[in-house]
Design a protein around this motif. Structure first.
Motif, PDB file in Angstrom:
ATOM      1  N   THR A 218       0.856  -1.183   0.000  1.00 13.07           N
ATOM      2  CA  THR A 218       0.000   0.000   0.000  1.00 13.07           C
ATOM      3  C   THR A 218       0.891   1.231   0.000  1.00 13.07           C
ATOM      4  O   THR A 218       1.796   1.370   0.827  1.00 13.07           O
ATOM      5  CB  THR A 218      -0.908   0.015   1.234  1.00 13.07           C
ATOM      6  OG1 THR A 218      -1.722  -1.158   1.235  1.00 13.07           O
ATOM      7  CG2 THR A 218      -1.795   1.250   1.239  1.00 13.07           C
TER       8      THR A 218
ATOM      9  N   LYS B 215      -1.278   8.076  -1.498  1.00 14.85           N
ATOM     10  CA  LYS B 215      -1.855   8.644  -2.700  1.00 14.85           C
ATOM     11  C   LYS B 215      -0.872   9.631  -3.321  1.00 14.85           C
ATOM     12  O   LYS B 215      -0.312  10.485  -2.653  1.00 14.85           O
ATOM     13  CB  LYS B 215      -3.163   9.358  -2.366  1.00 14.85           C
ATOM     14  CG  LYS B 215      -3.924   9.834  -3.604  1.00 14.85           C
ATOM     15  CD  LYS B 215      -5.261  10.429  -3.217  1.00 14.85           C
ATOM     16  CE  LYS B 215      -6.037  10.874  -4.454  1.00 14.85           C
ATOM     17  NZ  LYS B 215      -7.347  11.462  -4.104  1.00 14.85           N
TER      18      LYS B 215
ATOM     19  N   SER C 295       0.161   0.852  -8.202  1.00 14.37           N
ATOM     20  CA  SER C 295      -0.431   0.960  -6.875  1.00 14.37           C
ATOM     21  C   SER C 295      -1.283  -0.281  -6.669  1.00 14.37           C
ATOM     22  O   SER C 295      -1.380  -1.147  -7.560  1.00 14.37           O
ATOM     23  CB  SER C 295      -1.274   2.237  -6.748  1.00 14.37           C
ATOM     24  OG  SER C 295      -2.390   2.177  -7.616  1.00 14.37           O
ATOM     25  N   VAL C 296      -1.918  -0.382  -5.506  1.00 18.04           N
ATOM     26  CA  VAL C 296      -2.762  -1.559  -5.244  1.00 18.04           C
ATOM     27  C   VAL C 296      -3.880  -1.658  -6.265  1.00 18.04           C
ATOM     28  O   VAL C 296      -4.328  -2.750  -6.636  1.00 18.04           O
ATOM     29  CB  VAL C 296      -3.319  -1.492  -3.805  1.00 18.04           C
ATOM     30  CG1 VAL C 296      -4.308  -2.623  -3.566  1.00 18.04           C
ATOM     31  CG2 VAL C 296      -2.186  -1.553  -2.796  1.00 18.04           C
ATOM     32  N   ASP C 297      -4.350  -0.534  -6.759  1.00 16.54           N
ATOM     33  CA  ASP C 297      -5.479  -0.520  -7.684  1.00 16.54           C
ATOM     34  C   ASP C 297      -5.053  -0.627  -9.150  1.00 16.54           C
ATOM     35  O   ASP C 297      -5.911  -0.771 -10.023  1.00 16.54           O
ATOM     36  CB  ASP C 297      -6.294   0.762  -7.498  1.00 16.54           C
ATOM     37  CG  ASP C 297      -6.862   0.867  -6.086  1.00 16.54           C
ATOM     38  OD1 ASP C 297      -7.211  -0.192  -5.524  1.00 16.54           O
ATOM     39  OD2 ASP C 297      -6.944   2.001  -5.566  1.00 16.54           O
ATOM     40  N   ASN C 298      -3.770  -0.517  -9.422  1.00 17.30           N
ATOM     41  CA  ASN C 298      -3.307  -0.515 -10.806  1.00 17.30           C
ATOM     42  C   ASN C 298      -2.389  -1.702 -11.069  1.00 17.30           C
ATOM     43  O   ASN C 298      -1.391  -1.901 -10.366  1.00 17.30           O
ATOM     44  CB  ASN C 298      -2.540   0.770 -11.125  1.00 17.30           C
ATOM     45  CG  ASN C 298      -3.436   1.980 -11.179  1.00 17.30           C
ATOM     46  OD1 ASN C 298      -4.625   1.853 -11.454  1.00 17.30           O
ATOM     47  ND2 ASN C 298      -2.875   3.147 -10.909  1.00 17.30           N
ATOM     48  N   THR C 299      -2.747  -2.497 -12.053  1.00 15.79           N
ATOM     49  CA  THR C 299      -1.876  -3.570 -12.526  1.00 15.79           C
ATOM     50  C   THR C 299      -1.547  -3.295 -13.987  1.00 15.79           C
ATOM     51  O   THR C 299      -2.340  -2.654 -14.699  1.00 15.79           O
ATOM     52  CB  THR C 299      -2.558  -4.942 -12.397  1.00 15.79           C
ATOM     53  OG1 THR C 299      -3.740  -4.949 -13.204  1.00 15.79           O
ATOM     54  CG2 THR C 299      -2.910  -5.247 -10.946  1.00 15.79           C
TER      55      THR C 299
END
Length: 390
Positions: free
Chosen positions: A110, A113, A146-150
């Motif tokens: 994590t 932002k 980020s955790v939301d982006n692969t």
């Protein structure tokens, strides 16, 4: 051969050194090269961190039962201080690529932002020898993870192509994933040591003043000057020939007489050789000293000193001095100084005034080449003016 030009005017009597038994040469404190500003250095550093992970799909045919759009996670692995894992889509990520294998890299950590991890990924199918296959290698751009982006490829390889290739062996294949993390740029001061400017001239000046190790004497204008043969010879080819050539001055222990030079001029000459600078002189005497010193510099083949004197004389060119300076420049092959005089005389007003001076008669009788140059300097500008009118 035409007679030499009139000698430079004598130096002021009040400042001329009186005959003495010996003479210590004055050293100027103004030395070129002093006062260099201190410096510093820094670097902007960018370093990337790389690592790789080998993902083996053992039992490939069994993974084909996973529906389109669903994936299988690899074990976590560490690269660049971060934890990652791979997503393997046996039947593609979307319906558009349902016939392809998809591979993606995901960040497990994590991050705050706006502080995404910048990285690029290279996916390569491995052959039986463990080497990446260029035709089955795909590389992403640098992306923010980020955790939301692969990030990866929905069409890494079509299943049909893999199944027909030799790289699927015993229902197994391996993919190598190279991860390169781009570090944050940062500035760093570069260590440096302040090196002072060379003060060799000061050491040589002290050597001259102290007379330590002197091995030659000169008798000039009733004064005796002591010096070192090697130092004089290092600067002047003429001194070198006198001291180390087949000339009697090379071995003589008696003072070498110089009858056609004033003591003040010889003092300035030798001081320049030792310190690479001129002794201080009064503004009103600069022209006379520069003329004498130019003659001495030419005699001892000191070209840089000649140019220094010529530069000083350029500032003293006027209607009363130009003929004397011009004759001096012609006699001692100072082309830059001669050109400066001719430019000054290219003005008809300046030429008319110079023709009234005593030195002009000498130029007329003894320097025909210079007179021709003066004539050319008058004709060329007038031709240019005529063309401008037309």
């Amino acid at each position: 051969m035409p007679p030499p030009p009139p000698p430079p005017p004598p130096l002021p009597t009040s400042d001329r050194a009186q005959p003495t038994k010996s003479h210590s040469m004055a050293i100027s404190s103004h030395v070129a090269g002093d006062g260099l500003p201190p410096g510093s250095a820094s670097s902007i550093i960018s370093r990337s961190v790389s690592g790789y992970h080998l993902l083996t799909i053992d039992g490939y045919s069994g993974t084909k039962d996973v529906p389109n759009g669903e994936w299988i996670d690899s074990c976590p692995f560490r690269v660049g201080g971060h934890t990652w894992h791979l997503r393997y889509y046996p039947n593609g990520e979307t319906s558009e690529y349902a016939d392809s294998i998809a591979l993606y890299l995901a960040l497990d950590d994590t991050v705050a932002k706006g502080e995404a991890v910048k990285a690029k990924v290279k996916f390569s199918l491995i052959d039986k020898d463990g080497k990446p296959l260029p035709v089955h290698t795909m590389t992403t751009n640098i992306n923010d993870f980020s955790v939301d982006n692969t990030w990866g490829f929905p069409n890494f390889m079509k299943r049909e192509k893999l199944e027909k290739s030799e790289h699927l062996k015993d229902d197994s294949f391996t993919v190598k994933v190279d991860v390169t993390i781009m570090s944050v740029f940062h500035a760093q001061e570069t260590p440096s040591i302040l090196v002072p400017p060379s003060d060799m001239h000061r050491h040589f000046g002290d050597l001259l003043s102290s007379k330590a190790g002197v091995d030659v004497e000169f008798l000039v204008g009733g004064e005796t000057f002591s010096a070192h043969r090697s130092v004089l010879a290092a600067w002047s080819p003429v001194f070198r020939a006198e001291f180390f050539g087949p000339m009697k001055e090379g071995t003589t222990t008696e003072a070498i007489r110089i009858d056609d030079m004033e003591a003040q001029v010889f003092n300035a000459l030798v001081t320049y050789i030792y310190t690479d600078t001129l002794t201080d002189m009064k503004q009103q005497e600069e022209s006379d000293m520069a003329q004498h010193l130019l003659v001495a510099a030419d005699r001892y083949d000191l070209e840089r000193l000649k140019l220094i004197c010529a530069d000083k004389l350029c500032k003293h060119i006027n209607t009363s001095s130009v003929t004397t300076i011009l004759a001096l420049a012609d006699q001692h092959h100072c082309h830059e100084l001669k050109s400066a005089c001719l430019v000054f005389l290219s003005s008809p007003t300046n030429l008319d005034a110079a023709m009234e001076s005593e030195g002009f008669e000498f130029l007329t009788k003894n320097c025909p080449g210079v007179m021709k140059d003066i004539l050319v300097s008058q004709v060329v500008p007038r031709k240019r003016k005529s063309k401008a009118r037309t």
